[in-house]
Design a protein around this motif. Structure first.
Motif, PDB file in Angstrom:
ATOM      1  N   VAL A 956      34.032  46.244  53.406  1.00  0.00           N
ATOM      2  CA  VAL A 956      34.415  44.824  53.481  1.00  0.00           C
ATOM      3  C   VAL A 956      33.717  44.037  52.378  1.00  0.00           C
ATOM      4  CG1 VAL A 956      34.262  42.739  54.878  1.00  0.00           C
ATOM      5  CG2 VAL A 956      34.955  44.898  55.943  1.00  0.00           C
ATOM      6  N   VAL A 957      32.432  44.332  52.160  1.00  0.00           N
ATOM      7  CA  VAL A 957      31.661  43.662  51.102  1.00  0.00           C
ATOM      8  C   VAL A 957      32.317  43.908  49.743  1.00  0.00           C
ATOM      9  CG1 VAL A 957      29.465  43.646  49.868  1.00  0.00           C
ATOM     10  CG2 VAL A 957      29.518  43.726  52.384  1.00  0.00           C
ATOM     11  N   ASN A 958      32.735  45.156  49.491  1.00  0.00           N
ATOM     12  CA  ASN A 958      33.331  45.500  48.206  1.00  0.00           C
ATOM     13  C   ASN A 958      34.597  44.693  47.958  1.00  0.00           C
ATOM     14  OD1 ASN A 958      33.406  47.388  45.817  1.00  0.00           O
ATOM     15  ND2 ASN A 958      35.380  47.881  46.766  1.00  0.00           N
ATOM     16  N   THR A 959      35.458  44.575  48.969  1.00  0.00           N
ATOM     17  CA  THR A 959      36.700  43.823  48.796  1.00  0.00           C
ATOM     18  C   THR A 959      36.432  42.315  48.626  1.00  0.00           C
ATOM     19  OG1 THR A 959      37.922  45.463  50.068  1.00  0.00           O
ATOM     20  CG2 THR A 959      38.951  43.301  49.827  1.00  0.00           C
ATOM     21  N   LEU A 960      35.453  41.797  49.364  1.00  0.00           N
ATOM     22  CA  LEU A 960      35.092  40.380  49.200  1.00  0.00           C
ATOM     23  C   LEU A 960      34.610  40.085  47.780  1.00  0.00           C
ATOM     24  CD1 LEU A 960      33.309  39.695  52.629  1.00  0.00           C
ATOM     25  CD2 LEU A 960      35.414  38.593  51.777  1.00  0.00           C
ATOM     26  N   LYS A 961      33.864  41.040  47.209  1.00  0.00           N
ATOM     27  CA  LYS A 961      33.411  40.852  45.811  1.00  0.00           C
ATOM     28  C   LYS A 961      34.601  40.795  44.868  1.00  0.00           C
ATOM     29  CE  LYS A 961      30.099  43.537  44.458  1.00  0.00           C
ATOM     30  NZ  LYS A 961      29.296  44.787  44.298  1.00  0.00           N
ATOM     31  N   ASN A 962      35.611  41.685  45.125  1.00  0.00           N
ATOM     32  CA  ASN A 962      36.806  41.674  44.283  1.00  0.00           C
ATOM     33  C   ASN A 962      37.578  40.359  44.429  1.00  0.00           C
ATOM     34  OD1 ASN A 962      36.251  44.225  43.311  1.00  0.00           O
ATOM     35  ND2 ASN A 962      37.608  45.271  44.756  1.00  0.00           N
ATOM     36  N   ILE A 963      37.636  39.820  45.670  1.00  0.00           N
ATOM     37  CA  ILE A 963      38.313  38.541  45.895  1.00  0.00           C
ATOM     38  C   ILE A 963      37.591  37.420  45.126  1.00  0.00           C
ATOM     39  CG2 ILE A 963      38.757  36.778  47.658  1.00  0.00           C
ATOM     40  CD1 ILE A 963      39.354  39.079  49.618  1.00  0.00           C
ATOM     41  N   ALA A 964      36.284  37.444  45.185  1.00  0.00           N
ATOM     42  CA  ALA A 964      35.505  36.431  44.479  1.00  0.00           C
ATOM     43  C   ALA A 964      35.769  36.478  42.986  1.00  0.00           C
ATOM     44  CB  ALA A 964      34.017  36.630  44.765  1.00  0.00           C
ATOM     45  N   GLN A 965      35.886  37.684  42.433  1.00  0.00           N
ATOM     46  CA  GLN A 965      36.140  37.815  40.996  1.00  0.00           C
ATOM     47  C   GLN A 965      37.502  37.227  40.624  1.00  0.00           C
ATOM     48  OE1 GLN A 965      33.936  38.836  38.766  1.00  0.00           O
ATOM     49  NE2 GLN A 965      35.383  38.426  37.124  1.00  0.00           N
ATOM     50  N   VAL A 966      38.510  37.418  41.512  1.00  0.00           N
ATOM     51  CA  VAL A 966      39.826  36.825  41.258  1.00  0.00           C
ATOM     52  C   VAL A 966      39.705  35.289  41.236  1.00  0.00           C
ATOM     53  CG1 VAL A 966      42.166  36.508  42.164  1.00  0.00           C
ATOM     54  CG2 VAL A 966      41.108  38.773  42.212  1.00  0.00           C
ATOM     55  N   MET A 967      38.949  34.756  42.191  1.00  0.00           N
ATOM     56  CA  MET A 967      38.771  33.313  42.271  1.00  0.00           C
ATOM     57  C   MET A 967      38.108  32.762  41.003  1.00  0.00           C
ATOM     58  SD  MET A 967      40.120  32.411  45.058  1.00  0.00           S
ATOM     59  CE  MET A 967      40.525  32.958  46.723  1.00  0.00           C
ATOM     60  N   VAL A 968      37.120  33.489  40.503  1.00  0.00           N
ATOM     61  CA  VAL A 968      36.446  33.052  39.275  1.00  0.00           C
ATOM     62  C   VAL A 968      37.435  33.039  38.123  1.00  0.00           C
ATOM     63  CG1 VAL A 968      34.688  33.667  37.572  1.00  0.00           C
ATOM     64  CG2 VAL A 968      34.165  33.811  40.029  1.00  0.00           C
ATOM     65  N   THR A 969      38.223  34.123  38.020  1.00  0.00           N
ATOM     66  CA  THR A 969      39.200  34.213  36.924  1.00  0.00           C
ATOM     67  C   THR A 969      40.241  33.103  37.023  1.00  0.00           C
ATOM     68  OG1 THR A 969      38.911  36.606  36.897  1.00  0.00           O
ATOM     69  CG2 THR A 969      40.868  35.738  35.806  1.00  0.00           C
ATOM     70  N   ALA A 970      40.592  32.747  38.261  1.00  0.00           N
ATOM     71  CA  ALA A 970      41.597  31.691  38.464  1.00  0.00           C
ATOM     72  C   ALA A 970      40.989  30.289  38.376  1.00  0.00           C
ATOM     73  CB  ALA A 970      42.264  31.885  39.831  1.00  0.00           C
ATOM     74  N   GLY A 971      39.691  30.187  38.149  1.00  0.00           N
ATOM     75  CA  GLY A 971      39.033  28.890  38.003  1.00  0.00           C
ATOM     76  C   GLY A 971      38.695  28.246  39.320  1.00  0.00           C
ATOM     77  N   LYS A 972      38.684  29.000  40.387  1.00  0.00           N
ATOM     78  CA  LYS A 972      38.385  28.444  41.712  1.00  0.00           C
ATOM     79  C   LYS A 972      36.969  28.866  42.093  1.00  0.00           C
ATOM     80  CE  LYS A 972      43.237  28.694  43.133  1.00  0.00           C
ATOM     81  NZ  LYS A 972      44.199  29.228  44.131  1.00  0.00           N
ATOM     82  N   GLU A 973      35.982  28.246  41.385  1.00  0.00           N
ATOM     83  CA  GLU A 973      34.600  28.659  41.555  1.00  0.00           C
ATOM     84  C   GLU A 973      34.103  28.408  42.978  1.00  0.00           C
ATOM     85  OE1 GLU A 973      35.723  26.965  39.081  1.00  0.00           O
ATOM     86  OE2 GLU A 973      35.226  28.058  37.236  1.00  0.00           O
ATOM     87  N   GLN A 974      34.547  27.303  43.604  1.00  0.00           N
ATOM     88  CA  GLN A 974      34.066  26.988  44.947  1.00  0.00           C
ATOM     89  C   GLN A 974      34.518  28.052  45.948  1.00  0.00           C
ATOM     90  OE1 GLN A 974      31.953  24.455  45.444  1.00  0.00           O
ATOM     91  NE2 GLN A 974      31.687  25.126  47.582  1.00  0.00           N
ATOM     92  N   ASP A 975      35.790  28.467  45.815  1.00  0.00           N
ATOM     93  CA  ASP A 975      36.294  29.533  46.695  1.00  0.00           C
ATOM     94  C   ASP A 975      35.574  30.844  46.422  1.00  0.00           C
ATOM     95  OD1 ASP A 975      38.040  27.787  47.854  1.00  0.00           O
ATOM     96  OD2 ASP A 975      39.728  28.324  46.560  1.00  0.00           O
ATOM     97  N   ALA A 976      35.297  31.079  45.112  1.00  0.00           N
ATOM     98  CA  ALA A 976      34.585  32.302  44.750  1.00  0.00           C
ATOM     99  C   ALA A 976      33.201  32.314  45.349  1.00  0.00           C
ATOM    100  CB  ALA A 976      34.513  32.435  43.237  1.00  0.00           C
ATOM    101  N   LEU A 977      32.537  31.122  45.301  1.00  0.00           N
ATOM    102  CA  LEU A 977      31.192  31.032  45.865  1.00  0.00           C
ATOM    103  C   LEU A 977      31.202  31.316  47.359  1.00  0.00           C
ATOM    104  CD1 LEU A 977      28.224  30.369  45.360  1.00  0.00           C
ATOM    105  CD2 LEU A 977      28.771  27.954  45.808  1.00  0.00           C
ATOM    106  N   GLN A 978      32.243  30.823  48.028  1.00  0.00           N
ATOM    107  CA  GLN A 978      32.349  31.066  49.464  1.00  0.00           C
ATOM    108  C   GLN A 978      32.537  32.563  49.735  1.00  0.00           C
ATOM    109  OE1 GLN A 978      35.448  28.863  51.342  1.00  0.00           O
ATOM    110  NE2 GLN A 978      35.075  29.708  53.386  1.00  0.00           N
ATOM    111  N   ALA A 979      33.360  33.248  48.897  1.00  0.00           N
ATOM    112  CA  ALA A 979      33.569  34.689  49.072  1.00  0.00           C
ATOM    113  C   ALA A 979      32.273  35.449  48.829  1.00  0.00           C
ATOM    114  CB  ALA A 979      34.660  35.176  48.127  1.00  0.00           C
ATOM    115  N   TYR A 980      31.547  34.997  47.762  1.00  0.00           N
ATOM    116  CA  TYR A 980      30.264  35.666  47.502  1.00  0.00           C
ATOM    117  C   TYR A 980      29.315  35.455  48.664  1.00  0.00           C
ATOM    118  CZ  TYR A 980      31.377  36.816  42.621  1.00  0.00           C
ATOM    119  OH  TYR A 980      31.914  37.352  41.480  1.00  0.00           O
TER     120      TYR A 980
END
Length: 980
Positions: A956-980
């Motif tokens: 689960v941790v591994n997939t959450l990290k991948n989701i966060a990376q997508v958010m960063v790439t899409a410019g959604k840093e706040q969502d990425a921070l929440q995923a991290y």
């Protein structure tokens, strides 16, 4: 980072791709390969229905008389059939007396008529089911020595002149000559000649009676109805009183001795014709006339030489009477007659020596030889009687007494020594003293060849018996040499279409079957079957025996339809002739149970084998047959997944086998091999190695060190060594197994070679010998591909070009409704070995070739009629990994999609394995810049992982990290921070 793929997925994939797990399927019939062999164009068609229709019938057929034991003996005779001493006491006393005298007790027989008897096809119900036994009767010497009274002056005077005596003598001489010819027709004519001679004697006694009518003492109160039995072909109007009167007359007394001599001869002829009851009547009549004469001798001073001749004849008649009684299974009467015969013969010999000493003469050498020869012959016959009554120790004692007498007189090279050695060989064979049996047969054969022809029927019989010994004790190579020599002689002397030739071909087939030469076994057995059917008819028990072995041979060759056809015929004949509950039916049921195992009908196999075991335990004690059935039942349980029960039955089989056959029997080797497979299955590797090692030792003794059956066990040894991490030793075992398989005499069977080549490749791979591993894998691949396409395959590209034709063949088989399971399994084997080839290429750094091979492997998997989705998923993900690393993201996406589809077909939609593949698909879309598709797939993977593993798992941790990376790439840093 965006390049981080699902660690769980690729750790698992990498582990699957690199772990060279060997599939070790134990053998499931004696002498077969550890792996299911494939043959071009040979598919299992309608097997189960064939087997079902061949199930044993439940009706109880009429039961015939049980086979009776053979009693092979010299012919010999008796008066009252009783002795005042017990049998054993009498023998011991006579042996003691002979041993204490200073006389020379050397022996000889006048007529070593040891020709092999023909098979009796009239009384079929008495056929011994175990026909491959030494026929001791063939080595017997028929004692035909009789007094030549016809040349004596007393006979000429009693007959009334030379002309009358010559007429009688002519009949007897013609009868003797006809007996020498030995054929059934000549023996019948001999009896007629003897009876004609007997008629002239009776005519002379009648003539003398008329001459003496006026002088008859009317005061003698003797009944007229007590005339001894005469053959019905001889009319007689003589009374018992007439014979008594003749016996009381010195001038004609000798005629009663002549009558006894003639009846002795006719009894011998009837004995050789197997007319044992008639022989007994003639011997009994000979004894009666001798008794009348003996009573008269006490009142008159008869010539002492005639008295001795009379005693000699009496001993021989009693001996022959005992033999005829034995043939009629009147064993107690026969024992008494033999004892009396020995007493008479001993007394006669002592009287002869006493008489000659009183006269100051020396005993004539021929007289001495003949008398002691008679004694040795009776000891010989007593040994045979004891053997047939299962008194082996006493039989051996009697044979050795006979042998000792004979050797002393004639030395080791006399034919009579050969006869008794041959009988001793039969005794040792029956009691499983095979080394002693071989030595006896070998010495008997040497003597026989020294004294006669090297290619007569008796020589062939010796070779046959020696072949039986080596069939029982090994090695089979020596059994083949002996049986081939026997077959050669019998063909020359009996013709190709004869029962003796069929008999030796039957044994030849058994030897070939046991030594793994299945095609040769089929050829020999088919010829034996054809001969027996032609000469005996289709429902004879010997025909059933041939069908049974034919069925076993076809079973070993995986020709199941033919096997069941032969076994069904064998079962029907035996059930009809012997009854459903006969122990011989169990043998056929055992073979049918083995057939059910081969086609995976385990419930039917177990039911059939249990019925076989019930019959065997009803009629047999601890035996090879029961041990073999237990061993086969253990295979059923093992194949059904109950290894614990398989071990229990296998060990029970081994204990019984060792107690009934010894530690070194060939069946012990087979049972140990199977037990080793069972121990290997439960990871008891030390026990497995011990069983395999002992199995190899015994097999090498019986079969030789380069027999193909040893290679099967060597392969399993390699498997165990591989599993215990001893890769170098495993490599050595596989290499030696392959060397043996490839020997010209072993047939170079490709279907057995390729699995061992694959195993060798695994060991080499683990041993870091990658180039050699690649060579082994490629050779294994080419063999398997050649079997499937029906022609030689040389390389990967050649097989790739044949894929279309394979697809067309599968389509054709499907349309015709034929079974494609075997072809599907063969394609799976090819796909699997291609996977290993790709793995080695990857290790060698040739990624392009590795990718090509992996794609070929996947193509073969997709071609299988029966899809193996786990293997498809594995290869698709492996290829996807290669494409991803080569930045071929579109291709990687396609292969991950294939893997996902296969996993869902196999596992369903919500499994951790499916989640990992979904995660990896999302990674590919991320690499392609498809952020929305990537996010959607990551979310799907996340939900599945939480459902399967919980929210705190590393996956689960591994997939959450991948989701966060997508958010960063899409410019959604706040969502990425929440995923991290």
């Amino acid at each position: 980072s965006k390049d981080t793929l699902d660690n769980g997925s690729y750790q698992n994939l990498d582990a699957d791709d690199r772990e060279t797990t060997i599939s070790s399927t134990p053998s499931f019939s004696l002498g077969k390969s550890s792996f299911r062999s494939m043959s071009p164009g040979r598919l299992k068609k309608n097997i189960k229905s064939k087997l079902s229709s061949a199930s044993p019938k439940r009706e109880r057929p009429p039961q015939e008389r049980q086979p009776q034991p053979k009693i092979p003996l010299h012919p010999g005779g008796s008066e009252d059939g009783r002795s005042k001493h017990s049998f054993d006491d009498g023998l011991d006393q006579i042996a003691l007396t002979l041993g204490g005298t200073s006389m020379s007790f050397d022996v000889a027989e006048d007529d070593p008529a040891a020709a092999a008897e023909e098979e009796d096809t009239e009384e079929e119900e008495s056929v011994d089911m175990n026909v491959d036994e030494p026929d001791i009767e063939d080595g017997c010497i028929i004692n035909t020595t009789s007094s030549n009274i016809f040349h004596r002056r007393e006979f000429v005077r009693a007959m009334g002149g030379v002309n009358e005596a010559s007429s009688t003598k002519k009949y007897i001489q013609q009868g003797d000559a006809l007996c020498e010819q030995g054929s059934e027709q000549s023996l019948d004519r001999a009896v007629q000649m003897y009876y004609a001679g007997l008629g002239t004697i009776l005519a002379r006694i009648r003539e003398w009676t008329i001459e003496q009518q006026e002088d008859r003492d009317a005061s003698v109160a003797i009944g007229d109805n007590d005339v001894p039995h005469l053959p019905s072909a001889i009319p007689s109007n003589l009374s018992y009183r007439d014979f008594v009167s003749a016996a009381d007359c010195v001038d004609v007394n000798v005629l009663l001795l002549v009558m006894s001599s003639i009846l002795f001869r006719s009894g011998n002829a009837h004995f050789r014709l197997k007319h044992f009851e008639t022989a007994c009547r003639d011997y009994s009549s000979a004894q009666s006339y001798q008794s009348i004469r003996t009573k008269a001798l006490s009142n008159h001073g008869i010539n002492e030489s005639l008295v001795i001749e009379d005693a000699k004849l009496n001993g021989r008649v009693r001996n022959n009477m005992a033999s005829a009684l034995s043939k009629r299974q009147l064993y107690e009467e026969a024992r008494a007659e033999y004892t009396k015969a020995l007493q008479i013969k001993q007394s006669t010999l002592e009287a002869l020596h006493k008489t000659t000493r009183q006269k100051g003469d020396s005993v004539k050498d021929m007289d001495d030889k003949n008398l002691v020869s008679d004694i040795a012959s009776t000891f010989h016959n007593i040994g045979l009687l004891r053997l047939n009554c299962d008194e082996a120790a006493k039989a051996e004692k009697a044979f050795k007494q006979s042998l000792s007498l004979r050797v002393k007189k004639f030395g080791l090279d006399d034919l009579r020594v050969s006869s008794t050695l041959n009988a001793l060989g039969g005794l040792y064979y029956k009691t499983k003293r095979y080394d002693d049996a071989f030595r006896s047969y070998k010495e008997s054969l040497r003597i026989w060849k020294l004294n006669g022809s090297k290619s007569d029927l008796q020589t062939a019989e010796h070779y046959y018996n020696i072949a039986l010994v080596f069939y029982a004790k090994g090695p089979y190579s020596k059994a083949r040499v002996s049986v081939a020599e026997c077959a050669k002689i019998r063909r020359q002397l009996c013709g190709n279409v004869s029962l003796p030739v069929a008999e030796v071909l039957h044994l030849f087939g058994k030897i070939s079957l046991s030594s793994g030469n299945f095609e040769d076994a089929c050829d020999k057995l088919q010829e034996a079957l054809a001969i027996r059917q032609k000469l005996l008819g289709k429902n004879h028990l010997l025909v059933a025996n041939a069908h049974l072995l034919m069925g076993k041979a076809h079973l070993e060759m995986e020709e199941y339809d033919k096997a069941m056809s032969s076994l069904s015929v064998a079962l029907a004949i035996r059930a009809e002739r012997l009854g459903k509950n006969h122990v011989s039916v169990a043998e056929v049921l055992h073979a049918i149970g083995s057939a059910y195992i081969e086609v995976e009908e385990y419930p039917k196999a177990l039911e059939t084998l249990q019925e076989a075991l019930r019959l065997q335990r009803q009629f047999l004690g601890p035996s090879l047959e029961i041990a073999e059935t237990l061993n086969t039942m253990s295979l059923v349980f093992f194949k059904s997944g109950d290894t614990e029960k398989a071990i229990e039955l296998g060990e029970e089989s081994l204990v019984m086998l060792k107690s009934s056959a010894g530690f070194d029997h060939i069946l012990v080797a087979h049972v140990l091999k199977h037990n080793g497979d069972y121990y290997q299955d439960i990871e008891a590797y030390n026990d497995a190695m011990e069983a395999y090692g002992e199995s190899l030792r015994i097999m090498a003794t019986w079969l030789g060190r380069e027999h193909v059956l040893l290679s099967k066990t060597l392969s399993e040894v390699g498997v165990v060594r591989f599993k215990t991490g001893e890769y170098t030793i495993a490599k050595q075992s596989f290499t030696e197994a392959l060397r043996i398989m490839r020997l010209p005499d072993n047939g170079n069977d490709s279907s057995s070679i390729y699995p061992t080549l694959s195993h060798l490749g695994h060991a080499l791979y683990k041993n870091k010998e990658l180039k050699l591993a690649s060579e082994s894998y490629l050779e294994s691949f080419n063999i398997q591909a050649s079997i499937v396409i029906g022609e030689e395959n040389r390389d990967l590209e050649g097989f790739s070009k044949k894929m279309r034709s394979i697809e067309d063949e599968i389509l054709s088989l499907d349309q015709s409704g034929e079974d494609t399971s075997e072809l599907s399994s063969a394609l799976g084997g090819i796909a699997n070995i291609l996977r290993y080839i790709g793995l080695v290429n990857q290790e060698l750094g040739d990624f392009e070739q590795a990718l090509y091979v992996n794609k070929l492997s996947l193509s073969v998997r997709l071609l299988q009629p029966f899809k193996e989705y786990s293997a498809i998923a594995l290869m698709a993900e492996t290829i996807a990994m290669f494409e991803f690393k080569l930045k071929n993201f579109e291709q990687a996406l396609d292969y991950f999609n294939q893997a996902l589809q296969a996993k869902k077909e196999l596992q369903g939609d919500v499994t951790i394995d499916v989640a990992r593949t979904v995660n990896n698909l999302a990674n590919i879309h991320f690499s392609l810049g498809n952020l929305s598709e990537a996010m959607e797939l990551y979310q799907e993977a996340l939900e599945i992982k939480k459902s399967c593993l919980g929210e705190d798992s590393d996956d689960v941790v591994n997939t959450l990290k991948n989701i966060a990376q997508v958010m960063v790439t899409a410019g959604k840093e706040q969502d990425a921070l929440q995923a991290y």
